[in-house]
Design an enzyme around this catalytic site. Structure first.
Site, mmCIF file in Angstrom:
data_model
loop_
_atom_site.group_PDB
_atom_site.id
_atom_site.type_symbol
_atom_site.label_atom_id
_atom_site.label_comp_id
_atom_site.label_asym_id
_atom_site.label_seq_id
_atom_site.Cartn_x
_atom_site.Cartn_y
_atom_site.Cartn_z
ATOM 1 N N HIS A 117 0.869 -1.490 -0.168
ATOM 2 C CA HIS A 117 0.275 -0.195 -0.109
ATOM 3 C C HIS A 117 1.055 1.007 0.154
ATOM 4 O O HIS A 117 0.348 2.239 0.464
ATOM 5 C CB HIS A 117 -0.765 -0.351 0.897
ATOM 6 C CG HIS A 117 -2.108 -0.589 0.953
ATOM 7 N ND1 HIS A 117 -2.731 -1.292 1.812
ATOM 8 C CD2 HIS A 117 -2.472 -1.499 0.347
ATOM 9 C CE1 HIS A 117 -3.605 -2.127 1.543
ATOM 10 N NE2 HIS A 117 -3.560 -2.627 0.088
ATOM 11 N N ASN A 210 -2.891 -13.436 15.543
ATOM 12 C CA ASN A 210 -4.013 -11.793 15.142
ATOM 13 C C ASN A 210 -5.011 -12.036 16.875
ATOM 14 O O ASN A 210 -5.266 -12.917 17.080
ATOM 15 C CB ASN A 210 -4.899 -11.976 14.060
ATOM 16 C CG ASN A 210 -5.560 -10.805 14.310
ATOM 17 O OD1 ASN A 210 -4.494 -9.822 13.020
ATOM 18 N ND2 ASN A 210 -6.821 -10.635 13.494
HETATM 19 P P1 NAD Z 1 -7.117 -3.412 10.875
HETATM 20 O O1 NAD Z 1 -7.318 -2.369 11.383
HETATM 21 O O2 NAD Z 1 -7.834 -3.649 9.645
HETATM 22 O O3 NAD Z 1 -7.090 -5.144 11.754
HETATM 23 C C1 NAD Z 1 -5.771 -5.328 12.494
HETATM 24 C C2 NAD Z 1 -6.306 -6.525 12.718
HETATM 25 O O4 NAD Z 1 -5.089 -6.620 14.303
HETATM 26 C C3 NAD Z 1 -7.368 -6.047 14.185
HETATM 27 O O5 NAD Z 1 -8.009 -8.162 13.508
HETATM 28 C C4 NAD Z 1 -6.596 -6.824 15.141
HETATM 29 O O6 NAD Z 1 -7.436 -7.726 16.013
HETATM 30 C C5 NAD Z 1 -4.813 -7.185 15.590
HETATM 31 N N1 NAD Z 1 -3.722 -6.306 16.229
HETATM 32 C C6 NAD Z 1 -4.398 -5.491 16.529
HETATM 33 N N2 NAD Z 1 -3.582 -4.811 17.838
HETATM 34 C C7 NAD Z 1 -2.995 -6.352 17.587
HETATM 35 C C8 NAD Z 1 -1.717 -6.910 18.343
HETATM 36 N N3 NAD Z 1 -0.975 -5.906 19.129
HETATM 37 N N4 NAD Z 1 -1.032 -8.230 18.720
HETATM 38 C C9 NAD Z 1 -1.821 -8.864 16.888
HETATM 39 N N5 NAD Z 1 -3.040 -8.673 16.287
HETATM 40 C C10 NAD Z 1 -3.907 -7.342 16.730
HETATM 41 O O7 NAD Z 1 -6.063 -3.407 9.479
HETATM 42 P P2 NAD Z 1 -5.360 -4.913 8.125
HETATM 43 O O8 NAD Z 1 -5.710 -5.608 8.083
HETATM 44 O O9 NAD Z 1 -3.661 -3.911 8.305
HETATM 45 O O10 NAD Z 1 -6.396 -3.065 7.248
HETATM 46 C C11 NAD Z 1 -6.127 -1.915 7.025
HETATM 47 C C12 NAD Z 1 -6.062 -1.593 6.428
HETATM 48 O O11 NAD Z 1 -5.250 -0.189 6.873
HETATM 49 C C13 NAD Z 1 -5.096 -1.665 6.114
HETATM 50 O O12 NAD Z 1 -4.610 -1.468 4.033
HETATM 51 C C14 NAD Z 1 -3.248 -0.370 5.902
HETATM 52 O O13 NAD Z 1 -2.551 0.275 5.579
HETATM 53 C C15 NAD Z 1 -4.429 0.951 6.519
HETATM 54 N N6 NAD Z 1 -3.608 0.609 8.103
HETATM 55 C C16 NAD Z 1 -2.365 1.227 7.638
HETATM 56 C C17 NAD Z 1 -1.931 1.756 9.146
HETATM 57 C C18 NAD Z 1 -0.348 1.092 9.630
HETATM 58 O O14 NAD Z 1 0.685 2.464 9.012
HETATM 59 N N7 NAD Z 1 0.489 1.123 10.854
HETATM 60 C C19 NAD Z 1 -2.852 2.058 10.369
HETATM 61 C C20 NAD Z 1 -4.210 2.150 10.152
HETATM 62 C C21 NAD Z 1 -4.211 2.164 8.831
#
Ligand code: NAD
Length: 243
Positions: A117, A210
């Protein structure tokens, strides 16, 4: 279950990790979908972080997104980013595919990195394609220039894949990697954002680490519902890795 993952790590030949926003929550960056704290509970990122919103409401788009994204710049990698980099260095992992744009795998030292992304290191003008450092956007924004402008007068956007954008070349390169894998370790992703959510299905076998259940849990060899930090701390100890 961690012992089973260790056994897979020792016996598989071509292993990749696929990470999502959940891997960075322990660094202080909110994800989208964690219950109670995910950004999705407050706004709809599919709208606020979309190409159509950027083009139709550029001021509001940058007002919302630059405030979020600029926070990522000072954040440090956590245990999981560092252990994945150590696993690659030690030969357990071929590389990391990430949905995250936060640079944390890059900062942790992952080398064979596929940022499907995009990332927040660079930006470009939507008219003349002039390249910029992402910090230029943040600087212009902090000086009250909103939306940030290229010298040609057009808007500068970060090199991230917004909702509605085509996928970047890293995605197609990552897909080829996954097809070669005999093990994919999925960490911190709800597996709800397509097309990345389908990547595990191209791999011979995959494990999911997860906090919450995902739609592919019943297709995985092993599912661990725990925080990534705890699991990867344990994996590092069992593999005698320093991170
Ligand atoms: P998502 O938010 O849809 O899912 C995150 C998952 O991680 C959840 O199911 C949650 O239960 C789990 N989770 C949270 N904390 C955790 C931990 N400490 N250990 C294990 N699991 C944990 O995220 P996604 O599937 O990556 O999709 C969301 C989109 O959002 C992606 O395309 C991404 O590019 C974007 N995004 C990126 C960032 C970043 O760059 N850090 C932040 C927010 C969203």
């Amino acid at each position: 279950m961690i012992d089973q993952v260790i056994q897979f790590l020792k016996s598989a030949q071509y292993i990749m990790a696929l990470t999502g926003a959940g891997i960075s929550t322990e660094s202080g960056i909110p994800d989208y979908r964690s219950k109670g704290i995910g950004l999705w509970e407050k706004v709809d990122p599919a709208e606020m972080a979309s190409i159509s919103y950027m083009l139709s409401n550029p001021k509001e788009f940058f007002e919302f997104n630059i405030r979020q994204w600029s926070k990522y710049m000072d954040v440090e990698p956590n245990i999981t980013h560092r252990v994945l980099a150590a696993m690659e260095k030690a030969g357990y992992l071929h590389g990391v595919i990430t949905q995250n744009i936060d640079n944390l795998h890059y900062k942790a030292g992952s080398k064979n990195l596929f940022e499907v992304h995009g990332h927040l290191r660079t930006a470009h003008c939507i008219n003349c394609a002039e390249k910029y450092n992402f910090k230029e956007l943040v600087m212009q924004f902090s000086e009250g220039i909103n939306p940030p402008r290229c010298t040609c007068g057009c808007l500068i956007r970060p090199d991230v894949v917004l909702f509605g954008d085509p996928m970047c070349s890293d995605f197609y390169r990552a897909l080829e990697q996954v097809k070669k894998c005999d093990l994919l370790i999925v960490v911190g992703s709800s597996l709800q954002v397509y097309p990345v959510a389908e990547l595990p299905l191209y791999c011979e076998k995959f494990v999911i680490i997860n906090q919450e259940p995902t739609p592919l849990d019943d297709r995985a060899e092993v599912v661990i519902h725990n925080t990534a930090g705890k699991v990867f701390d344990s994996i590092a100890h069992k593999l005698n890795l320093y991170y």
